[in-house]
Design a protein around this motif. Structure first.
Motif, PDB file in Angstrom:
ATOM      1  N   ILE A 139     -30.040 -98.862-100.012  1.00 38.08           N
ATOM      2  CA  ILE A 139     -31.467 -98.841-100.354  1.00 38.08           C
ATOM      3  C   ILE A 139     -31.784 -97.628-101.228  1.00 38.08           C
ATOM      4  CG2 ILE A 139     -33.778 -98.525 -99.388  1.00 38.08           C
ATOM      5  CD1 ILE A 139     -32.875-100.188 -96.992  1.00 38.08           C
ATOM      6  N   PHE A 140     -31.229 -96.489-100.851  1.00 43.31           N
ATOM      7  CA  PHE A 140     -31.465 -95.237-101.574  1.00 43.31           C
ATOM      8  C   PHE A 140     -30.915 -95.309-103.000  1.00 43.31           C
ATOM      9  CE2 PHE A 140     -30.034 -90.990-102.846  1.00 43.31           C
ATOM     10  CZ  PHE A 140     -31.189 -90.251-102.693  1.00 43.31           C
ATOM     11  N   PHE A 141     -29.660 -95.725-103.157  1.00 43.58           N
ATOM     12  CA  PHE A 141     -29.021 -95.732-104.470  1.00 43.58           C
ATOM     13  C   PHE A 141     -29.565 -96.836-105.383  1.00 43.58           C
ATOM     14  CE2 PHE A 141     -25.396 -93.630-102.099  1.00 43.58           C
ATOM     15  CZ  PHE A 141     -25.632 -92.379-102.661  1.00 43.58           C
ATOM     16  N   GLY A 147     -33.373 -98.591-110.019  1.00 47.11           N
ATOM     17  CA  GLY A 147     -34.827 -98.654-110.107  1.00 47.11           C
ATOM     18  C   GLY A 147     -35.449 -99.797-109.341  1.00 47.11           C
ATOM     19  N   GLU A 148     -34.720-100.386-108.386  1.00 49.33           N
ATOM     20  CA  GLU A 148     -35.237-101.496-107.592  1.00 49.33           C
ATOM     21  C   GLU A 148     -35.844-100.976-106.287  1.00 49.33           C
ATOM     22  OE1 GLU A 148     -32.257-104.432-106.989  1.00 49.33           O
ATOM     23  OE2 GLU A 148     -31.740-104.591-109.113  1.00 49.33           O
ATOM     24  N   MET A 191     -21.645 -93.911 -97.547  1.00 51.16           N
ATOM     25  CA  MET A 191     -22.365 -93.493 -98.750  1.00 51.16           C
ATOM     26  C   MET A 191     -21.654 -93.979-100.004  1.00 51.16           C
ATOM     27  SD  MET A 191     -23.365 -89.641-100.043  1.00 51.16           S
ATOM     28  CE  MET A 191     -21.683 -89.228-100.518  1.00 51.16           C
ATOM     29  N   PHE A 192     -20.339 -93.776-100.055  1.00 51.67           N
ATOM     30  CA  PHE A 192     -19.591 -94.200-101.240  1.00 51.67           C
ATOM     31  C   PHE A 192     -19.412 -95.722-101.289  1.00 51.67           C
ATOM     32  CE2 PHE A 192     -18.297 -89.694-101.258  1.00 51.67           C
ATOM     33  CZ  PHE A 192     -18.576 -89.410-102.590  1.00 51.67           C
ATOM     34  N   ASN A 196     -20.314 -97.831-104.388  1.00 52.70           N
ATOM     35  CA  ASN A 196     -19.317 -98.774-104.896  1.00 52.70           C
ATOM     36  C   ASN A 196     -19.961-100.128-105.198  1.00 52.70           C
ATOM     37  OD1 ASN A 196     -16.213 -99.291-105.142  1.00 52.70           O
ATOM     38  ND2 ASN A 196     -16.955-100.993-103.913  1.00 52.70           N
ATOM     39  N   GLY A 197     -20.855-100.573-104.295  1.00 51.31           N
ATOM     40  CA  GLY A 197     -21.539-101.838-104.508  1.00 51.31           C
ATOM     41  C   GLY A 197     -22.451-101.804-105.724  1.00 51.31           C
ATOM     42  N   VAL A 198     -23.158-100.694-105.906  1.00 48.50           N
ATOM     43  CA  VAL A 198     -24.070-100.554-107.049  1.00 48.50           C
ATOM     44  C   VAL A 198     -23.293-100.558-108.361  1.00 48.50           C
ATOM     45  CG1 VAL A 198     -25.680 -98.993-108.209  1.00 48.50           C
ATOM     46  CG2 VAL A 198     -25.864 -99.358-105.735  1.00 48.50           C
ATOM     47  N   TYR A 199     -22.207 -99.779-108.415  1.00 52.95           N
ATOM     48  CA  TYR A 199     -21.429 -99.692-109.649  1.00 52.95           C
ATOM     49  C   TYR A 199     -20.636-100.965-109.935  1.00 52.95           C
ATOM     50  CZ  TYR A 199     -22.510 -94.841-110.730  1.00 52.95           C
ATOM     51  OH  TYR A 199     -23.168 -93.700-111.093  1.00 52.95           O
TER      52      TYR A 199
END
Length: 349
Positions: A139-141, A147-148, A191-192, A196-199
């Motif tokens: 949620i944070f990343f 920007g979501e 955290m990583f 990893n999911g975002v990237y």
């Protein structure tokens, strides 16, 4: 289609779903328990966690490479072979692609390193307990990188994860089985994992949205990134100081873990494909519950009633979050289709 054919098709589809879900459960649980055996101080023949992780990444890269070669061999008209390596594979491993995937690979290396160090110090049941924290970091990343904005309903579901997690940590500490260093590694891994999911979403277009190509590039980068870490810890010296013949069973287990890791990644994709993202998350949550029970029984752990309550709260909160997010994504998809249809009717384009 006649009724007989329709019934056979339904049976075949149901059999496929059951087979894939069962394979996901068995392979992922086997991977967790085998990693616990390899990394725990009491069972490990050699204390070389980074080298083991490097071997697992290398095996994943080799298996992905073989799959791409097999795919190209099945469609020879789309590939030009050079020294046994198809054009598709060479394009996947290009310097350009490896460089584009590098940010993801850095997150991946940190994720698997902290994950394996976490399972080295904590029990399997508590390891399962920590994993849902990745949702909070996600949620944070997603907000600060993509920007979501996450809805209030989804955030409230995460409140259950936080409450359950804090209660679980308290219960683990009261029983004297809490490893603070293991907890730190677990939180860092989550955290990583979120990063990893975002990237992954950002990098996929650079490899033609092919999960197999991404796995190949990611693991090749990871193999290179692990070398300095292995050297700093002096793990190669540790391995060379002990004859291979004395640890054949250990290295065989390491090789099996590499194959299992790759297989879990493949069957995870298959489970999403033959069911849905929501069903995959529900399956993952149910598997976590079952894995916790199996770990407690198999390893003869004694857990208090409040520990089980906290575990249920965490997993239930994670499940609710998955359901809420699924329905929100479905609503967004419907709104986009309606907007596109309205725009077409007004402009004809």
């Amino acid at each position: 289609m006649d009724p007989g054919e329709k019934e056979r098709s339904t049976v075949a589809s149901a059999t496929r779903v059951v087979s894939v879900v069962t394979a996901y459960w068995l392979l992922s649980m086997a991977m967790v328990f085998l990693n616990k055996h390899l990394f725990s101080s009491e069972n490990a023949a050699l204390n070389v966690p980074l080298l083991i992780t490097w071997i697992q990444c290398l095996i994943s890269a080799v298996l992905s490479w073989l799959c791409l070669l097999a795919s190209s061999a099945c469609c020879p008209q789309t590939s030009i072979h050079w020294l046994g390596i198809s054009a598709e594979v060479r394009a996947s491993c290009s310097v350009h692609n490896l460089r584009k995937v590098l940010p993801l690979s850095l997150c991946f290396v940190a994720m698997v390193t902290f994950n394996n160090l976490c399972i080295k110090y904590v029990t399997v049941s508590f390891y399962t307990f920590i994993r849902p924290l990745a949702t909070l970091f996600n949620i944070f990343f997603v907000y600060f990188i993509l920007g979501e904005v996450t809805s209030l309903r989804a955030i409230l579901c995460c409140a259950g994860i936080i409450v359950g997690f804090l209660l679980g940590v308290d219960q683990e500490d009261r029983q004297g089985t809490l490893s603070w260093i293991g907890l730190f590694y677990g939180i860092a891994s989550c955290m990583f994992a979120a990063l990893n999911g975002v990237y992954t979403a950002r990098v996929l277009p650079h490899v033609d949205k092919s999960a197999m190509k991404l796995t190949l590039c990611n693991n090749l980068n990871a193999c290179l990134l692990f070398f300095p870490l292995i050297s700093l810890r002096g793990e190669m010296r540790t391995v060379l100081s002990v004859p291979f013949s004395e640890n054949v069973a250990f290295w065989t287990s390491v090789a099996v873990s590499g194959v299992l890791g790759w297989s879990v990644a493949v069957v995870t994709g298959l489970q999403v494909l033959v069911t849905s993202p929501l069903t995959h998350n529900i399956s993952g949550t149910a598997k976590s519950c079952f894995q916790t029970v199996v770990a407690v029984i198999w390893l003869t752990e004694m857990k208090r009633f409040l520990w089980w309550i906290s575990s249920f709260i965490v997993l239930f909160g994670s499940l609710l979050y998955s359901i809420v997010r699924f329905h929100e994504m479905k609503e967004k998809s419907v709104h986009r289709k309606e907007a596109s249809k309205t725009n077409f009717e007004e402009t004809g384009v």
